[in-house]
Design a protein around this motif. Structure first.
Motif, PDB file in Angstrom:
ATOM      1  N   PRO A   1      -6.648 -16.007 -11.731  1.00  0.00           N
ATOM      2  CA  PRO A   1      -5.916 -15.067 -12.604  1.00  0.00           C
ATOM      3  C   PRO A   1      -4.405 -15.143 -12.354  1.00  0.00           C
ATOM      4  N   LEU A   2      -3.653 -14.467 -13.224  1.00  0.00           N
ATOM      5  CA  LEU A   2      -2.200 -14.411 -13.073  1.00  0.00           C
ATOM      6  C   LEU A   2      -1.825 -13.781 -11.736  1.00  0.00           C
ATOM      7  N   LEU A   3      -0.640 -14.127 -11.262  1.00  0.00           N
ATOM      8  CA  LEU A   3      -0.141 -13.567 -10.009  1.00  0.00           C
ATOM      9  C   LEU A   3      -0.144 -12.041 -10.053  1.00  0.00           C
ATOM     10  N   SER A   4      -0.470 -11.431  -8.937  1.00  0.00           N
ATOM     11  CA  SER A   4      -0.432  -9.975  -8.816  1.00  0.00           C
ATOM     12  C   SER A   4      -0.018  -9.628  -7.394  1.00  0.00           C
ATOM     13  N   LEU A   5       0.239  -8.357  -7.155  1.00  0.00           N
ATOM     14  CA  LEU A   5       0.709  -7.898  -5.847  1.00  0.00           C
ATOM     15  C   LEU A   5      -0.322  -6.990  -5.197  1.00  0.00           C
ATOM     16  N   ALA A   6      -0.649  -7.288  -3.953  1.00  0.00           N
ATOM     17  CA  ALA A   6      -1.527  -6.423  -3.165  1.00  0.00           C
ATOM     18  C   ALA A   6      -0.669  -5.706  -2.122  1.00  0.00           C
ATOM     19  N   VAL A   7      -0.871  -4.402  -2.000  1.00  0.00           N
ATOM     20  CA  VAL A   7      -0.079  -3.603  -1.063  1.00  0.00           C
ATOM     21  C   VAL A   7      -1.019  -2.826  -0.158  1.00  0.00           C
ATOM     22  N   GLY A   8      -0.976  -3.130   1.111  1.00  0.00           N
ATOM     23  CA  GLY A   8      -1.731  -2.371   2.094  1.00  0.00           C
ATOM     24  C   GLY A   8      -0.800  -1.425   2.831  1.00  0.00           C
ATOM     25  N   VAL A   9      -1.164  -0.148   2.869  1.00  0.00           N
ATOM     26  CA  VAL A   9      -0.286   0.881   3.435  1.00  0.00           C
ATOM     27  C   VAL A   9      -0.983   1.609   4.564  1.00  0.00           C
ATOM     28  N   VAL A  10      -0.239   1.836   5.650  1.00  0.00           N
ATOM     29  CA  VAL A  10      -0.753   2.628   6.772  1.00  0.00           C
ATOM     30  C   VAL A  10       0.266   3.696   7.130  1.00  0.00           C
ATOM     31  N   ALA A  11      -0.265   4.833   7.600  1.00  0.00           N
ATOM     32  CA  ALA A  11       0.567   5.931   8.099  1.00  0.00           C
ATOM     33  C   ALA A  11       0.200   6.142   9.558  1.00  0.00           C
ATOM     34  N   PRO A  12       0.824   5.413  10.469  1.00  0.00           N
ATOM     35  CA  PRO A  12       0.385   5.410  11.867  1.00  0.00           C
ATOM     36  C   PRO A  12       0.607   6.743  12.578  1.00  0.00           C
TER      37      PRO A  12
ATOM     38  N   PHE B   1       6.236   7.792   9.444  1.00  0.00           N
ATOM     39  CA  PHE B   1       6.601   6.799   8.439  1.00  0.00           C
ATOM     40  C   PHE B   1       5.370   6.147   7.844  1.00  0.00           C
ATOM     41  N   TYR B   2       5.587   5.496   6.698  1.00  0.00           N
ATOM     42  CA  TYR B   2       4.549   4.718   6.026  1.00  0.00           C
ATOM     43  C   TYR B   2       4.976   3.254   6.037  1.00  0.00           C
ATOM     44  N   PHE B   3       4.072   2.387   6.429  1.00  0.00           N
ATOM     45  CA  PHE B   3       4.336   0.954   6.498  1.00  0.00           C
ATOM     46  C   PHE B   3       3.540   0.273   5.391  1.00  0.00           C
ATOM     47  N   ALA B   4       4.268  -0.310   4.412  1.00  0.00           N
ATOM     48  CA  ALA B   4       3.620  -0.963   3.262  1.00  0.00           C
ATOM     49  C   ALA B   4       3.775  -2.474   3.375  1.00  0.00           C
ATOM     50  N   TYR B   5       2.648  -3.167   3.359  1.00  0.00           N
ATOM     51  CA  TYR B   5       2.608  -4.630   3.504  1.00  0.00           C
ATOM     52  C   TYR B   5       2.312  -5.230   2.121  1.00  0.00           C
ATOM     53  N   PHE B   6       3.271  -5.956   1.551  1.00  0.00           N
ATOM     54  CA  PHE B   6       3.143  -6.560   0.221  1.00  0.00           C
ATOM     55  C   PHE B   6       2.761  -8.035   0.356  1.00  0.00           C
ATOM     56  N   ASP B   7       1.806  -8.467  -0.469  1.00  0.00           N
ATOM     57  CA  ASP B   7       1.393  -9.871  -0.451  1.00  0.00           C
ATOM     58  C   ASP B   7       1.010 -10.286  -1.870  1.00  0.00           C
ATOM     59  N   LEU B   8       1.353 -11.508  -2.250  1.00  0.00           N
ATOM     60  CA  LEU B   8       1.033 -12.016  -3.589  1.00  0.00           C
ATOM     61  C   LEU B   8      -0.397 -12.551  -3.628  1.00  0.00           C
ATOM     62  N   ASN B   9      -1.122 -12.212  -4.670  1.00  0.00           N
ATOM     63  CA  ASN B   9      -2.441 -12.781  -4.907  1.00  0.00           C
ATOM     64  C   ASN B   9      -2.302 -14.073  -5.719  1.00  0.00           C
ATOM     65  N   ASN B  10      -3.033 -15.102  -5.325  1.00  0.00           N
ATOM     66  CA  ASN B  10      -3.095 -16.389  -6.044  1.00  0.00           C
ATOM     67  C   ASN B  10      -1.760 -17.146  -6.012  1.00  0.00           C
ATOM     68  N   PHE B  11      -1.004 -16.979  -4.944  1.00  0.00           N
ATOM     69  CA  PHE B  11       0.314 -17.606  -4.889  1.00  0.00           C
ATOM     70  C   PHE B  11       0.205 -19.121  -4.647  1.00  0.00           C
TER      71      PHE B  11
END
Length: 594
Positions: free
Chosen positions: A528-539, A426-436
């Motif tokens: 800057p305007l809000l954006s989304l950062a996504v860190g993904v791992v394939a354990p 599986f792939y685990f994707a971690y979503f986080d807002l920038n400048n929230f």
């Protein structure tokens, strides 16, 4: 100008508009295709399809109108590059017209670059005829050309069932009348169930049209109708929707999430007195008299359950004149209920609930029989089932994030641990807002909650039902994919977020592409305007032992994604936690941005 003259002009100039209503395969959360519908000129007395086709029938122009409708619908479907099947309505009346040209529909399809296999000829019962042999011949002609066949508006009139046996259509559409208020009308439910059973026997897909409420949709899902269309999902439009509506995604996700917290039928198991099917009725009655708290007795043939004796039923037999004399020497197999609810011990409670509520005999609702590989092991009570379901719903609600109602930490951790224990990639994707935080400080927490709601909505819309979407808390989300094309869906979320989030800013802030707010040190700073950062791992599932390992790697990947300062996806090449000695000092990465 008379209506006939106006209609002739409409046909001559092809001044008709094609609109399309999506059709969904709800069990797979997929857009299956579109039904093409025709509208007359908006400023005309023939604007409505009812008036348009009624006039054509009266004026003898139905054949010409239908051909133009098909030509416009097929061309427009191709121009819009719509995906899936195209359902075209065809009136059976035209098959009686000897001058109706042949081969036109096929030429329209080929000219538009489509294949006949993509087109469903949908026979409407709006104008019924009494020549089933003509219909059969015409429909078989379409099938020989490669088109698929659907019988429309089953039940709205006409001998549709006879046509089933003759043509064996690929699709059968159930009329809106039988779908409306289906969840509160047992007669309609029985009708729909019978149509589904018949459809399965001739290998036809049953499609419900006119779905307008969530209750109707959920009832259809419980009955096993997995193709549908209606205003609940989308209205017919010139530029139709191309995504799967949230109501379908949420329903399928809930069916995936809840079983992780649910028990099975074995949790309801309780012992009960049983009798062999050749036992005399009088012996059973005597047992009921001695055990006044017993209401149900399973009947067995060896180890296999074959029926249920209910206290009320057998005592009612004995209460009639000569009842004892007529029944006391009978074998209980002659008087038992031979259709009890029988479920395997591994049946999930949500599935068990559907089975027992589908039964029509209210007395059977006291108990059901539980088996293990078809051998009797005990019974369960409906009261215990309801208690367990209520407790699990409360537990599920307590585990969900209160803002988005998505699964929170506990279901997320359990899902990851289950994947690891089963060693499923599986792939685990971690979503986080920038400048929230600065956005919250300037626009307030209410607007901040709206942004979090936007992220939740986009993730649910863009991910498939088989993907796990969770909300850790605050502006942190996760998506867990068990497929290699995860990147497309993450990229779609980022692209749509970058577009939608602009609606939350003032014109001034949009013009300067950001806001001024205090930093954590207290200094005025531009963000800057809000954006989304996504860190993904394939354990590496053969090495990682728990969700703690995944959380560590995903957190590092998210930090790398946030360094770009705009919406970005960062795929880490790390597959093992730092506790493993063989991890290289430098972890390679792959980065993609929106």
């Amino acid at each position: 100008m008379s209506l006939q003259q106006e209609l002739a002009q409409i046909i001559k100039h092809e001044s008709l508009n094609a609109v399309f209503q999506p059709i969904y395969a709800t069990d797979k959360c997929e857009l299956y295709g579109y039904e093409a519908l025709i509208r007359g000129p908006s400023d005309s007395a023939l604007a409505s399809p009812q008036m348009l086709f009624d006039t054509a029938l009266e004026c003898g122009l139905l054949s010409q109108l239908e051909l133009v409708c098909r030509k416009i619908s097929i061309a427009r479907f191709a121009d819009l590059e719509l995906k899936g099947m195209l359902f075209l309505n065809v009136s059976p009346m035209i098959f009686l017209q000897t001058d109706h040209p042949h081969g036109k529909t096929l030429s329209y399809v080929k000219d538009s670059g489509l294949l006949p296999e993509q087109v469903v000829i949908e026979l409407s019962e709006k104008y019924p005829i009494d020549s089933p042999s003509v219909l059969q011949k015409a429909l078989m002609h379409y099938r020989d050309l490669g088109f698929r066949i659907a019988v429309d508006d089953l039940g709205a009139g006409y001998a549709g069932l006879k046509l089933w046996s003759q043509v064996k259509p690929d699709f059968v559409k159930i009329d809106y009348y039988f779908i409306n208020q289906l969840h509160v009308d047992p007669v309609k439910r029985e009708f729909v169930k019978s149509i589904l059973n018949l459809g399965e026997k001739i290998n036809a897909r049953v499609l419900a049209e006119g779905i307008e409420t969530e209750q109707e949709f959920e009832q259809l899902q419980d009955l096993g109708i997995n193709f549908g269309q209606g205003f609940l999902f989308a209205r017919p439009e010139s530029y139709p929707k191309r995504d799967v509506p949230a109501v379908i995604l949420n329903y399928q996700r809930s069916s995936l999430y809840l079983p992780q917290l649910e028990l099975t039928a074995s949790s309801l198991l309780q012992p009960a007195q049983t009798f062999h099917m050749n036992t005399r009725a009088n012996d059973v009655v005597n047992y009921f008299h001695k055990h006044t708290n017993v209401n149900s007795i399973p009947v067995l043939d060896g180890k296999k359950p074959v029926g249920m004796i209910l206290r009320s039923d057998i005592l009612e037999l004995y209460s009639t004149p000569y009842g004892r004399a007529l029944n006391e020497r009978k074998r209980i197999k002659e008087i038992m209920n031979d259709s009890p609810v029988i479920v395997d011990a591994s049946t999930r409670l949500d599935e068990l609930s559907k089975v027992v509520t589908a039964e029509q005999d209210d007395q059977l609702q006291w108990h059901f029989i539980i088996t293990d590989r078809d051998h009797y092991i005990g019974i369960g009570s409906i009261r215990d089932l309801l208690r367990q379901l209520t407790q699990q719903q409360i537990k599920h609600a307590s585990y969900a994030n209160p803002l988005t109602l998505l699964p929170g930490n506990v279901p997320i951790y359990r899902h990851v641990d289950r994947l690891l224990s089963e060693q499923r990639k599986f792939y685990f994707a971690y979503f986080d807002l920038n400048n929230f935080k600065p956005f919250n400080d300037v626009y307030g927490y209410s607007k901040g909650d709206d942004v979090i709601g936007l992220v939740a909505k986009l993730m649910q819309q863009s991910c498939l039902a088989s993907d796990f979407v969770g909300h850790i808390g605050g502006d942190d989300f996760v998506a867990i994919f068990e497929r290699d094309n995860w990147h497309h869906h993450c990229q779609q979320i980022l692209s749509e977020f970058d577009n939608e989030v602009r609606k939350f800013y003032s014109k001034q802030d949009l013009a300067q592409s950001g806001i001024y707010a205090k930093s954590r040190s207290g200094d005025e700073q531009f963000f800057p305007l809000l954006s989304l950062a996504v860190g993904v791992v394939a354990p590496d599932v053969t090495v990682c032992s728990s969700h703690h390992d995944i959380a560590e790697m995903a957190s590092d990947a998210k930090k790398q994604a946030k360094k770009f300062g705009h919406s970005a996806i960062f795929l880490s090449r790390r597959t093992k936690p730092t506790s493993c000695a063989d991890i290289p000092q430098e972890s390679g990465t792959i980065e993609a941005t929106s």
